[in-house]
Design a protein around this motif. Structure first.
Motif, mmCIF file in Angstrom:
data_model
loop_
_atom_site.group_PDB
_atom_site.id
_atom_site.type_symbol
_atom_site.label_atom_id
_atom_site.label_comp_id
_atom_site.label_asym_id
_atom_site.label_seq_id
_atom_site.Cartn_x
_atom_site.Cartn_y
_atom_site.Cartn_z
ATOM 1 N N ARG A 33 29.383 26.868 45.952
ATOM 2 C CA ARG A 33 30.903 26.629 45.697
ATOM 3 C C ARG A 33 31.594 27.831 45.840
ATOM 4 O O ARG A 33 32.873 27.943 46.255
ATOM 5 N N GLU A 34 31.045 28.836 45.311
ATOM 6 C CA GLU A 34 31.925 30.093 45.016
ATOM 7 C C GLU A 34 32.072 30.833 46.532
ATOM 8 O O GLU A 34 32.924 31.397 46.859
ATOM 9 N N LYS A 35 30.944 30.627 47.331
ATOM 10 C CA LYS A 35 30.960 31.026 48.587
ATOM 11 C C LYS A 35 32.205 30.499 49.428
ATOM 12 O O LYS A 35 32.863 31.179 50.113
ATOM 13 N N LYS A 36 32.278 29.113 49.299
ATOM 14 C CA LYS A 36 33.308 28.272 50.006
ATOM 15 C C LYS A 36 34.774 28.964 49.527
ATOM 16 O O LYS A 36 35.778 29.290 50.297
ATOM 17 N N LYS A 37 35.073 29.411 48.265
ATOM 18 C CA LYS A 37 36.340 29.684 47.867
ATOM 19 C C LYS A 37 36.454 31.158 48.389
ATOM 20 O O LYS A 37 37.583 31.628 48.755
ATOM 21 N N ILE A 38 35.330 32.113 48.378
ATOM 22 C CA ILE A 38 35.542 33.400 48.737
ATOM 23 C C ILE A 38 35.927 33.254 50.502
ATOM 24 O O ILE A 38 36.956 33.914 50.778
ATOM 25 N N LEU A 56 32.336 39.546 54.760
ATOM 26 C CA LEU A 56 32.167 38.422 54.182
ATOM 27 C C LEU A 56 30.939 38.425 53.458
ATOM 28 O O LEU A 56 30.960 38.065 52.311
ATOM 29 N N PHE A 57 29.900 38.772 54.007
ATOM 30 C CA PHE A 57 28.633 38.699 53.093
ATOM 31 C C PHE A 57 28.756 39.758 52.230
ATOM 32 O O PHE A 57 27.791 39.547 51.365
ATOM 33 N N LYS A 58 29.106 40.766 52.316
ATOM 34 C CA LYS A 58 29.323 41.637 51.222
ATOM 35 C C LYS A 58 29.867 41.073 50.006
ATOM 36 O O LYS A 58 29.619 41.416 48.913
ATOM 37 N N LEU A 59 30.991 40.332 50.465
ATOM 38 C CA LEU A 59 31.697 39.641 49.270
ATOM 39 C C LEU A 59 30.737 38.696 48.628
ATOM 40 O O LEU A 59 30.710 38.456 47.408
ATOM 41 N N PHE A 60 29.926 37.867 49.466
ATOM 42 C CA PHE A 60 29.031 36.928 48.889
ATOM 43 C C PHE A 60 28.223 37.560 47.946
ATOM 44 O O PHE A 60 27.538 37.191 46.838
ATOM 45 N N ASP A 61 27.563 38.782 48.473
ATOM 46 C CA ASP A 61 26.592 39.818 47.588
ATOM 47 C C ASP A 61 27.109 39.960 46.120
ATOM 48 O O ASP A 61 26.316 40.149 45.286
ATOM 49 N N GLU A 62 28.397 39.999 45.958
ATOM 50 C CA GLU A 62 29.002 40.070 44.581
ATOM 51 C C GLU A 62 28.973 38.987 43.793
ATOM 52 O O GLU A 62 29.201 39.250 42.568
ATOM 53 N N ILE A 63 28.314 37.690 44.260
ATOM 54 C CA ILE A 63 28.473 36.725 43.187
ATOM 55 C C ILE A 63 27.456 37.019 42.419
ATOM 56 O O ILE A 63 26.269 37.167 42.721
ATOM 57 N N ASP A 64 27.845 36.474 40.815
ATOM 58 C CA ASP A 64 27.188 36.695 39.763
ATOM 59 C C ASP A 64 26.779 35.582 38.838
ATOM 60 O O ASP A 64 27.873 35.535 38.201
ATOM 61 N N ILE A 65 26.037 34.584 39.182
ATOM 62 C CA ILE A 65 26.312 33.321 38.385
ATOM 63 C C ILE A 65 24.900 33.249 37.791
ATOM 64 O O ILE A 65 24.062 32.213 38.121
ATOM 65 N N PRO A 66 24.225 34.170 36.905
ATOM 66 C CA PRO A 66 22.978 33.862 36.511
ATOM 67 C C PRO A 66 22.419 32.629 35.460
ATOM 68 O O PRO A 66 23.575 32.473 34.877
#
Length: 264
Positions: A33-38, A56-66
């Motif tokens: 869901r976060e990827k879709k928002k980004i 775009l993939f660099k932004l995806f790499d920053e997602i941090d939802i452990p």
């Protein structure tokens, strides 16, 4: 900060962010869901000619939802946001399914499976179009499409398996389930039609149910199976459909645990 986050930061300090993410997995559903928002924000902020997949993939790499490890059962992790409760293997399966959904609709395998899973009535309506268009695109002979369209299902077999709900589709009256034990064709993730007596509004994701469902199987001929395997790289010797008849909530504690974590 929770013990789980402290552990994540410690592993990140010693092993780097990528390995830390492996040790404490991100929630696949929240990440999707976060990827879709980004992606939506990225497309709004940048003109098409200024965009790049790498950025775009660099932004995806920053997602941090452990996720948080279940202290009572350390093989399982729970997400504070959505309540997903799963083992590392199940998390991997969910990530795979979500990634499959994000793939382009040009994917032949996905298109073909979607086509034969449609209701017989819909198949009849699209049969003429499918024969003209898909035959040109995929070079699928009439004898293959005819057999799949007219596949005859055997007497349903009742099955009882435990698992949890991944996704709920209210408009289609269907759910995606993650089963702890596979069905006959080896799948753990299965889409089920809901019987009329099941109220879709009462269903919950991230809690463990005992599912009682009918498995409908329509065997395909050896000739069709060999064609699909050799020409389309699809390993399929039968068509399966599943209808959920009833379900019983088994793991009330997992959803309560998620609510308690959210209140921390």
């Amino acid at each position: 900060m929770s013990d789980n986050i402290d552990q994540f930061r410690m592993w990140e300090r010693f092993y780097g962010k990528n390995l830390a993410k492996i040790l404490v997995p991100n929630c696949p559903e929240c990440t999707s869901r976060e990827k879709k928002k980004i992606e939506a924000k990225y497309e709004a902020d940048f003109a098409e000619e200024e965009r790049s997949r790498d950025a775009l993939f660099k932004l995806f790499d920053e997602i941090d939802i452990p996720m948080k490890m279940d202290e009572k059962n350390r093989r399982h992790f729970i997400c504070k946001r959505c309540g997903l409760y799963a083992t590392r293997e199940e998390i991997s399966d969910i990530k795979f399914k979500l990634n499959q959904r994000e793939r382009t609709r040009d994917d032949k395998h996905d298109d073909y499976l979607e086509w034969w899973s449609k209701s017989k009535k819909k198949k009849q309506r699209i049969r003429g179009i499918y024969s003209m268009v898909k035959k040109k695109e995929d070079d699928i002979p009439d004898w293959v499409t005819d057999e799949i369209q007219n596949a005859k299902f055997n007497k349903p077999e009742e099955m009882v398996k435990t698992g949890y709900i991944l996704e709920i589709y209210e408009s289609d009256n269907k759910i995606d389930t993650q089963l702890y034990e596979p069905v006959e064709d080896g799948r753990h993730i299965v889409t089920m039609d809901l019987s009329k007596k099941i109220k879709i509004g009462d269903l919950e994701k991230g809690v463990v149910y005992e599912f009682t469902f009918d498995q409908h199987k329509a065997p395909l001929s050896k000739k069709v199976s060999e064609f699909l395997e050799k020409e389309k790289e699809i390993d399929m010797n039968a068509i399966y459909q599943f209808e959920l008849k009833s379900l019983e909530l088994l793991d009330v504690g997992s959803s309560e645990s998620a609510d308690e974590d959210l209140d921390e």
